[in-house]
Scaffold this active site. Structure first.
Site, mmCIF file in Angstrom:
data_model
loop_
_atom_site.group_PDB
_atom_site.id
_atom_site.type_symbol
_atom_site.label_atom_id
_atom_site.label_comp_id
_atom_site.label_asym_id
_atom_site.label_seq_id
_atom_site.Cartn_x
_atom_site.Cartn_y
_atom_site.Cartn_z
ATOM 1 N N LEU A 110 -45.158 -32.288 -26.986
ATOM 2 C CA LEU A 110 -46.497 -31.720 -27.069
ATOM 3 C C LEU A 110 -47.317 -32.536 -28.058
ATOM 4 C CD1 LEU A 110 -44.231 -29.295 -26.821
ATOM 5 C CD2 LEU A 110 -46.248 -27.831 -27.016
ATOM 6 N N GLY A 161 -48.354 -30.588 -33.228
ATOM 7 C CA GLY A 161 -47.508 -31.644 -32.663
ATOM 8 C C GLY A 161 -46.038 -31.275 -32.707
ATOM 9 N N SER A 162 -45.365 -31.287 -31.567
ATOM 10 C CA SER A 162 -43.999 -30.775 -31.568
ATOM 11 C C SER A 162 -43.280 -31.145 -30.274
ATOM 12 C CB SER A 162 -44.026 -29.257 -31.738
ATOM 13 O OG SER A 162 -44.827 -28.675 -30.716
ATOM 14 N N ARG A 163 -42.146 -30.485 -30.061
ATOM 15 C CA ARG A 163 -41.319 -30.717 -28.882
ATOM 16 C C ARG A 163 -40.607 -29.407 -28.529
ATOM 17 N NH1 ARG A 163 -37.302 -35.795 -28.230
ATOM 18 N NH2 ARG A 163 -35.791 -34.982 -26.755
#
Length: 223
Positions: free
Chosen positions: A102, A190-192
């Protein structure tokens, strides 16, 4: 019609997790009246960014029994066989993992991939390397959930912090019944999100494909 849908999604109300940031930007803008115009513009720009980042559009899960949907918006950066996080106690047998990255432009609200019951939630502290890297799945700070579905099988969803993400929020508890597409958390800035499919199930998507959380079908449970 697609253009209007995009505009409507961009103007969606913010997730509650964004309210402190939005209020902070508005307060900064008000203080700018006394301090200087530069602070007014800075506060307004920050507020607009937060309104966009924390947008929380409605999603409509597919009416397909057994459909496993994407737990997040974003792009699939890797797919392959991998053991689920050990803290979930799902065993060491490799299963298909779909990793969704993301960016700051994506909707960051996480959604349940399938109907079921949350059997375990485990938080693990770790590093903050770029979430687009494959090692983020094992190295980064994460929050892992195990969900038992109607067949008795278990799937896993893992919220993973990124390079600038420093806060993972999860709104469900162990024992909670959940529904496909239901909101369950958010990762800030911001990530996953990793999805571990049940044993023997293969994904129907491809690396590089763009996901829509709560709507894109990643796999289907076997009848």
């Amino acid at each position: 019609m697609a253009m209007f849908d995009d505009i409507r999604a961009s103007l969606a109300p913010p997730h509650p997790a964004g309210r402190p940031f939005i209020m902070g930007g508005l307060i900064a803008a008000l203080l700018g009246v006394a301090i200087g115009h530069w602070l007014i513009w800075l506060g307004l720009m920050f507020t607009l960014f937060c309104l966009y980042f924390f947008r929380d559009p409605e999603r409509v899960p597919p009416a397909r029994p057994g459909a496993i949907v994407a737990p997040a918006d974003g792009r699939i950066v890797s797919m392959g066989l991998s053991a689920p996080p050990p803290e979930l106690g799902l065993g060491a047998e490799p299963r298909w993992r779909v990793s969704i990255f993301l960016s700051v432009l994506n909707v960051h609200v996480n959604r349940m991939p399938l109907d079921g019951v949350v059997t375990r939630i485990a938080y693990r502290h770790g590093a903050f390397v770029s979430a687009s890297l494959d090692k983020a799945s094992t190295s980064n700070e994460r929050n892992a959930l195990a969900i038992r579905v109607a067949s008795g099988q278990e799937i896993a969803v893992v919220q993973i912090a990124g390079l600038i993400a420093r806060r993972i929020l999860c709104g469900v508890r162990e024992g909670d019944p959940v529904r496909t597409g239901e909101r369950f958390g958010i990762i800030r800035f911001g990530s996953r999100t990793d999805l571990y499919l049940p044993d023997g199930l293969r994904p129907l998507v491809a690396e590089g494909q763009t996901m829509i959380g709560g709507e894109t079908v990643i796999a289907e449970m076997l009848p």
